[in-house]
Design an enzyme around this catalytic site. Structure first.
Site, PDB file in Angstrom:
ATOM      1  N   TYR A  61      -0.162  -6.556  -3.768  1.00  0.00           N
ATOM      2  CA  TYR A  61      -1.502  -6.758  -4.328  1.00  0.00           C
ATOM      3  C   TYR A  61      -1.489  -7.678  -5.544  1.00  0.00           C
ATOM      4  O   TYR A  61      -2.534  -8.208  -5.924  1.00  0.00           O
ATOM      5  CB  TYR A  61      -2.139  -5.414  -4.681  1.00  0.00           C
ATOM      6  CG  TYR A  61      -2.377  -4.569  -3.457  1.00  0.00           C
ATOM      7  CD1 TYR A  61      -3.342  -4.919  -2.510  1.00  0.00           C
ATOM      8  CD2 TYR A  61      -1.607  -3.431  -3.211  1.00  0.00           C
ATOM      9  CE1 TYR A  61      -3.526  -4.169  -1.359  1.00  0.00           C
ATOM     10  CE2 TYR A  61      -1.792  -2.670  -2.066  1.00  0.00           C
ATOM     11  CZ  TYR A  61      -2.753  -3.043  -1.146  1.00  0.00           C
ATOM     12  OH  TYR A  61      -2.938  -2.304  -0.011  1.00  0.00           O
TER      13      TYR A  61
ATOM     14  N   ARG B  61      -9.581  -0.313   1.721  1.00  0.00           N
ATOM     15  CA  ARG B  61      -8.414   0.240   1.015  1.00  0.00           C
ATOM     16  C   ARG B  61      -7.715  -0.856   0.210  1.00  0.00           C
ATOM     17  O   ARG B  61      -7.343  -0.656  -0.954  1.00  0.00           O
ATOM     18  CB  ARG B  61      -7.466   0.883   2.028  1.00  0.00           C
ATOM     19  CG  ARG B  61      -6.128   1.391   1.455  1.00  0.00           C
ATOM     20  CD  ARG B  61      -5.395   2.125   2.561  1.00  0.00           C
ATOM     21  NE  ARG B  61      -3.960   2.211   2.325  1.00  0.00           N
ATOM     22  CZ  ARG B  61      -3.358   3.202   1.669  1.00  0.00           C
ATOM     23  NH1 ARG B  61      -4.071   4.173   1.143  1.00  0.00           N
ATOM     24  NH2 ARG B  61      -2.037   3.221   1.547  1.00  0.00           N
TER      25      ARG B  61
ATOM     26  N   HIS C 161       2.170   5.051  -1.286  1.00  0.00           N
ATOM     27  CA  HIS C 161       3.241   4.163  -0.841  1.00  0.00           C
ATOM     28  C   HIS C 161       4.599   4.748  -1.202  1.00  0.00           C
ATOM     29  O   HIS C 161       4.795   5.226  -2.326  1.00  0.00           O
ATOM     30  CB  HIS C 161       3.107   2.786  -1.502  1.00  0.00           C
ATOM     31  CG  HIS C 161       1.995   1.957  -0.934  1.00  0.00           C
ATOM     32  ND1 HIS C 161       1.482   0.847  -1.579  1.00  0.00           N
ATOM     33  CD2 HIS C 161       1.287   2.081   0.217  1.00  0.00           C
ATOM     34  CE1 HIS C 161       0.526   0.326  -0.850  1.00  0.00           C
ATOM     35  NE2 HIS C 161       0.389   1.052   0.248  1.00  0.00           N
TER      36      HIS C 161
END
Length: 368
Positions: free
Chosen positions: A350, A318, A341
Site C-alpha cells: 500500500y 478493502r 496480514h
C-alpha cells in the site's frame, strides 16, 4: 408444499440442471439464495452447473422448504477437461485420498484440500500412473515443462502444484524428492486498485436500502474481506467498546478492528429494520447468511447508481480502506494487524499506491 422440478439441459455447451417452477416471488427469492444458482435470460430459466454431487446438495439445501421432483433428471457424463490423460488407477487414487484425509484431519481449508488433491491427481495422470516410489526429480521437471508451461498455466497455479507435491512426497510418501527443483516463477508485482474517498462516498451513498448500504459501508469501514463480512454474527459487534470481532478468518485467525460510532449507528438502524436471527446479514431466508453473488450484485447496483465506470470489486473497498489509513498517518504495523496480514510485506504494497508523499514531490518539468 411448493414443488421445484429438476431437469437436464445444456447451456453454452455445458451440462446444467434447470430448476423449473411456476412464478412465485417467495420461491424465486429462496432459489436465488442457493450459492451456485443463476438466471439465464437467454433460456429464461434458473440453473446450476451439473456435477455428480449437485443433486445431493440441492436436496440438503431445500429440505423442509420445498419438494424437489428429480424423477426426470438423468445422470450425465461430464467431459473431462484433461480427457487425453489416462484415468487414475485405484492404487494412485488411494494415495490422493490419503493426502485429502491427512489435510482434512489437520483442518486445512476445504479450498486448499481441493486444489492440492486435484494438482496431485493431475501430476500422476500426466505420469501415466507411475508408482510414487519410482517418481524422480526429472519427472517433476518434465511435468512442469511439458504440462504447466506448455499449457501456459498461471504463476499461482504453478506454485500450488509445487506445494501439493512437496506436501505429499515430503510428508506422506516420505520420499527424498525436491519439488523446489521446479523453480518458482516470480510473481508479477501488481498494485492494488484504490478508490478516492469521494468515489467511496458515492458508492456507499448510492443505496437507499439500509441493508445494502450497511454491508458495503462495513467492508470499507473495517477493511473486511467478503467472506469475513458474510460470516459475521450479531454478537461479533461490540458496540459499547466500539469493536468488531472477526473470527477464524484467513489462516484461521481471530482479530479485532475498531468500529466507529457512525458505523455503530448505521448498524443499529439496520438491525431495527431487518432483525437478523443468526448472521449479521441474512438473505430472504432467516438464519442463512447472505450469498456471495447477491453481495456482488449489491455493489454492481451501487456502481450503476453512482455513475462510476471503473471495474470496481468488493476487494477494492478493502484496498481503499488500507490506503486511506496510511495516507492519514496510521502506522503500517497497525494496518497489518487491522487487515489480518501474516507478513508485513503484504501490507507494504500500500505504500506504493499512497499519494500522500507522492504529491509532495515536485517534478523538474515545473522548473522549465
Amino acid at each position: 408444499m411448493k414443488t421445484i422440478v429438476l431437469k437436464n439441459a445444456v447451456f453454452e455447451g455445458l451440462p446444467v440442471i434447470c430448476l423449473d417452477f411456476p412464478y412465485d416471488f417467495a420461491l424465486k427469492e429462496l432459489v436465488k439464495t442457493y450459492p451456485e444458482c443463476q438466471w439465464s435470460r437467454k433460456h429464461k430459466a434458473w440453473w446450476v452447473p451439473y456435477r455428480e454431487d449437485q443433486l445431493n446438495e440441492l436436496i440438503q439445501f431445500f429440505r423442509g422448504k420445498v419438494w424437489l421432483d428429480y424423477s426426470s433428471l438423468r445422470k450425465v457424463k461430464v467431459q473431462d477437461k484433461f480427457a487425453e490423460l489416462p484415468v487414475l488407477e485405484p492404487a494412485i487414487q488411494s494415495e490422493v485420498n490419503k493426502l485429502r484425509d491427512w489435510m482434512r484431519n489437520r483442518r486445512y481449508a476445504d479450498s486448499t484440500v481441493k486444489t492440492y488433491t486435484e494438482a496431485m491427481a493431475l501430476f500422476f495422470r500426466f505420469m501415466d500412473n507411475k508408482d510414487p516410489e519410482d517418481v524422480t526429480n526429472n519427472d517433476l521437471e518434465t511435468f512442469n515443462r511439458d504440462f504447466i508451461i506448455r499449457r501456459k498455466y498461471s504463476v499461482s497455479y504453478q506454485s500450488q502444484v509445487i506445494n501439493a507435491l512437496k506436501l505429499y512426497f515430503g510428508t506422506l510418501a516420505q520420499k527424498k524428492l525436491d519439488p523446489e527443483i521446479i523453480k518458482r516463477p516470480k510473481k508479477p508485482m501488481l498494485l492494488p486498485n484504490v478508490l478516492s474517498k469521494e468515489e467511496v462516498k458515492r458508492i456507499l451513498d448510492a443505496h437507499d436500502n439500509i441493508k445494502h448500504k450497511a454491508m458495503l459501508s462495513l467492508i470499507y469501514a473495517c477493511g473486511l474481506r467478503r467472506s469475513e463480512l458474510l460470516g459475521l454474527k450479531f454478537e461479533d459487534v461490540d458496540a459499547r467498546r466500539g469493536l468488531l470481532i472477526i473470527r477464524q478468518s484467513k489462516g484461521r485467525k481471530d482479530r479485532v478492528v475498531p468500529l466507529s460510532e457512525k458505523m455503530v449507528l448505521l448498524l443499529r438502524q439496520y438491525y431495527r429494520e431487518d432483525k437478523p436471527e443468526i448472521f449479521l446479514f441474512e438473505g430472504k431466508v432467516k438464519g442463512r447468511k447472505y450469498s456471495d453473488r447477491s453481495l456482488e450484485n449489491v455493489l454492481k447496483q451501487a456502481l450503476a447508481k453512482s455513475g462510476i465506470k471503473k471495474p470496481v470489486t468488493l476487494h477494492w473497498l478493502r484496498h481503499s480502506y488500507a490506503t486511506h489509513l496510511l495516507e492519514n498517518g496510521t502506522d503500517l504495523r497497525y494496518i497489518q494487524e487491522l487487515l489480518g496480514h501474516k507478513s508485513s510485506r503484504t501490507t507494504e504494497i500500500y505504500t506504493h499506491v499512497s499519494t500522500h508523499s507522492l504529491r509532495q514531490i515536485k517534478s523538474p518539468f515545473d522548473d522549465l
